[in-house]
Write an enzyme that holds these catalytic residues in place. Structure first.
Site, PDB file in Angstrom:
ATOM      1  N   LYS A 194       2.674  31.218  46.924  1.00  0.00           N
ATOM      2  CA  LYS A 194       2.353  29.793  47.023  1.00  0.00           C
ATOM      3  C   LYS A 194       1.495  29.597  48.264  1.00  0.00           C
ATOM      4  O   LYS A 194       1.913  29.914  49.383  1.00  0.00           O
ATOM      5  CB  LYS A 194       3.633  28.960  47.110  1.00  0.00           C
ATOM      6  CG  LYS A 194       3.339  27.475  47.329  1.00  0.00           C
ATOM      7  CD  LYS A 194       4.565  26.610  47.209  1.00  0.00           C
ATOM      8  CE  LYS A 194       4.219  25.161  47.501  1.00  0.00           C
ATOM      9  NZ  LYS A 194       5.349  24.263  47.321  1.00  0.00           N
ATOM     10  N   LYS A 216       1.745  23.141  56.604  1.00  0.00           N
ATOM     11  CA  LYS A 216       2.709  24.093  56.037  1.00  0.00           C
ATOM     12  C   LYS A 216       2.246  25.544  56.189  1.00  0.00           C
ATOM     13  O   LYS A 216       2.735  26.431  55.498  1.00  0.00           O
ATOM     14  CB  LYS A 216       2.965  23.742  54.569  1.00  0.00           C
ATOM     15  CG  LYS A 216       3.578  22.340  54.376  1.00  0.00           C
ATOM     16  CD  LYS A 216       4.104  22.121  52.951  1.00  0.00           C
ATOM     17  CE  LYS A 216       4.871  20.793  52.841  1.00  0.00           C
ATOM     18  NZ  LYS A 216       5.513  20.637  51.521  1.00  0.00           N
ATOM     19  N   LYS A 247       0.570  29.900  42.736  1.00  0.00           N
ATOM     20  CA  LYS A 247       0.288  28.471  42.857  1.00  0.00           C
ATOM     21  C   LYS A 247      -0.672  28.221  44.011  1.00  0.00           C
ATOM     22  O   LYS A 247      -0.403  28.716  45.104  1.00  0.00           O
ATOM     23  CB  LYS A 247       1.602  27.737  43.101  1.00  0.00           C
ATOM     24  CG  LYS A 247       1.465  26.273  43.376  1.00  0.00           C
ATOM     25  CD  LYS A 247       2.794  25.693  43.676  1.00  0.00           C
ATOM     26  CE  LYS A 247       2.603  24.249  44.105  1.00  0.00           C
ATOM     27  NZ  LYS A 247       3.799  23.643  44.550  1.00  0.00           N
ATOM     28  N   SER A 273      -1.489  19.564  40.931  1.00  0.00           N
ATOM     29  CA  SER A 273      -1.930  18.178  40.793  1.00  0.00           C
ATOM     30  C   SER A 273      -3.401  17.973  41.138  1.00  0.00           C
ATOM     31  O   SER A 273      -4.130  17.305  40.406  1.00  0.00           O
ATOM     32  CB  SER A 273      -1.042  17.279  41.664  1.00  0.00           C
ATOM     33  OG  SER A 273      -1.075  17.700  43.016  1.00  0.00           O
ATOM     34  N   TYR A 312       0.061  19.405  34.259  1.00  0.00           N
ATOM     35  CA  TYR A 312       0.192  17.978  33.956  1.00  0.00           C
ATOM     36  C   TYR A 312      -0.518  17.633  32.649  1.00  0.00           C
ATOM     37  O   TYR A 312      -0.435  16.494  32.185  1.00  0.00           O
ATOM     38  CB  TYR A 312      -0.354  17.154  35.131  1.00  0.00           C
ATOM     39  CG  TYR A 312       0.421  17.448  36.405  1.00  0.00           C
ATOM     40  CD1 TYR A 312       1.636  16.815  36.651  1.00  0.00           C
ATOM     41  CD2 TYR A 312      -0.021  18.415  37.310  1.00  0.00           C
ATOM     42  CE1 TYR A 312       2.374  17.120  37.774  1.00  0.00           C
ATOM     43  CE2 TYR A 312       0.718  18.734  38.439  1.00  0.00           C
ATOM     44  CZ  TYR A 312       1.913  18.079  38.668  1.00  0.00           C
ATOM     45  OH  TYR A 312       2.659  18.396  39.771  1.00  0.00           O
TER      46      TYR A 312
END
Ligand code: PBG
Length: 328
Positions: A194, A216, A247, A273, A312
């Site tokens: 990730k 992060k 991801k 997203s 999505y």
């Protein structure tokens, strides 16, 4: 010329016969955002067509998805600010609406595969995936919190627990906690590689979960690194992961291919997203054709080596496949 590749592309029947990659709704996971309350369906402005649902509006939505052949859902909680604290207490609280909703959803739709998200950020007043002390994200002190959250989610009925936090050792800690609590058949889908990506913006809008300070980068991976993804993969396998995820997906197709070549575990890819928002924006402007560009996008992720795709666009893909109208 005795070799003419175009012969195998000559007719639709031939093209269908030799097609190497096929997308089906079986391979898709549909991300859904859940919010406490009643009668709520509030659109996420940076991700048009996606909503925060309350349980009562989510149920008919899931019924519609099931009719379209979608069975797999990852559910994220939008937690109100007042319930957040430094140690994410609400994530395993008795009266947690996300866990209660899952109990009800699992009872109503036993045929679904429900996937959770394990990380502190939706419940943390700091907006980080781990415990924050003096501006640092503590690793080992975060693990018991993630383990507790995971057991609470397994107890609520989630089929698969998906840690997205990127702490070292979390898959092992979660596996041990689940087994100790008797949840030996609850799977772990690890967010293995990730990245500290700029493409999570609309998701953080949806959950209001952006970090209050800092970024992060001390836990999520550097977008420049590929071998480090393999290192994470080796650790996750050893620690007992059942699926490994890459991801985001589109900007990391090489990482998907690398992990697929180096493991026997199923590979999931999260079409995040921001990646979906880009395509929606271009299509809304009339610059691209959604019905063509979207399935091509999902196909590219599958072709790279993903067995499972979180997107999505799952519902719109299912509708297109069935020849139904879609709206953007
Ligand atoms: C929470 C989490 C994030 C996403 C999935 N789980 C956000 C983050 O790490 O900041 C992003 C998904 C998306 O952008 O669609 N740890």
């Amino acid at each position: 010329m005795n070799i003419r590749p175009r012969r195998n592309r000559r007719t639709a029947a031939i093209r269908n016969m030799v097609r190497e990659t096929r997308m089906t709704t079986d391979n898709l996971i549909y991300p859904l955002f859940l919010i406490d309350g009643k009668g709520i369906k509030s659109e996420i402005s940076s991700l048009p067509g996606n909503y925060r649902w309350s349980l009562d509006t989510l149920i008919p939505e899931m019924e519609e998805c099931l009719e379209l052949g979608l069975r797999n859902f990852v559910i994220f909680p939008a937690v109100e600010e007042a319930l957040k604290d430094k140690i994410a207490t609400y994530s395993y609280a008795e009266d947690n609406f996300y866990l209660e909703a899952t109990r009800q959803l699992k009872e109503k739709f036993p045929e679904t595969c429900l996937i959770s998200d394990v990380a502190m950020d939706p419940y943390s007043s700091d907006g980080h995936d781990g415990l924050v002390e003096n501006g640092k994200i503590l690793n080992d002190e975060t693990l018991p919190i993630l383990a507790k959250m995971s057991v609470a989610q397994a107890q609520a009925g989630f089929d698969i627990i998906a840690p997205s936090d990127m702490m070292d050792g979390r898959v092992g800690a979660i596996r041990e906690a689940l087994d100790t609590a008797g949840y030996i058949n609850t799977g772990i889908m690890s967010y293995t590689a990730k990245y500290a990506s700029a493409f999570y913006g609309p998701f953080r809008d949806a959950l209001d979960s952006a970090p209050k300070a800092g970024d992060k980068k001390t836990y999520q991976m550097d977008p420049a690194n590929k071998m480090e993804g393999l290192r994470e993969a080796m650790l996750d396998e050893e620690e007992g992961a059942d699926y490994m995820m890459v991801k985001p997906a589109l900007n990391y197709l090489d990482v998907i291919a690398l992990l697929k070549d180096n493991t026997t575990l199923p590979i999931a890819a999260y079409h995040v997203s921001g990646e979906c928002a880009m395509l929606i924006a271009a299509c809304q402007n009339g610059w691209l054709n959604f019905e063509q560009a979207m399935p091509e996008t999902l196909l590219s992720i599958k072709r790279a080596g993903a067995d499972v795709i979180l997107t999505y666009f799952a519902k719109q893909f299912a509708r297109i496949q069935r020849g139904l109208e879609i709206s953007l």
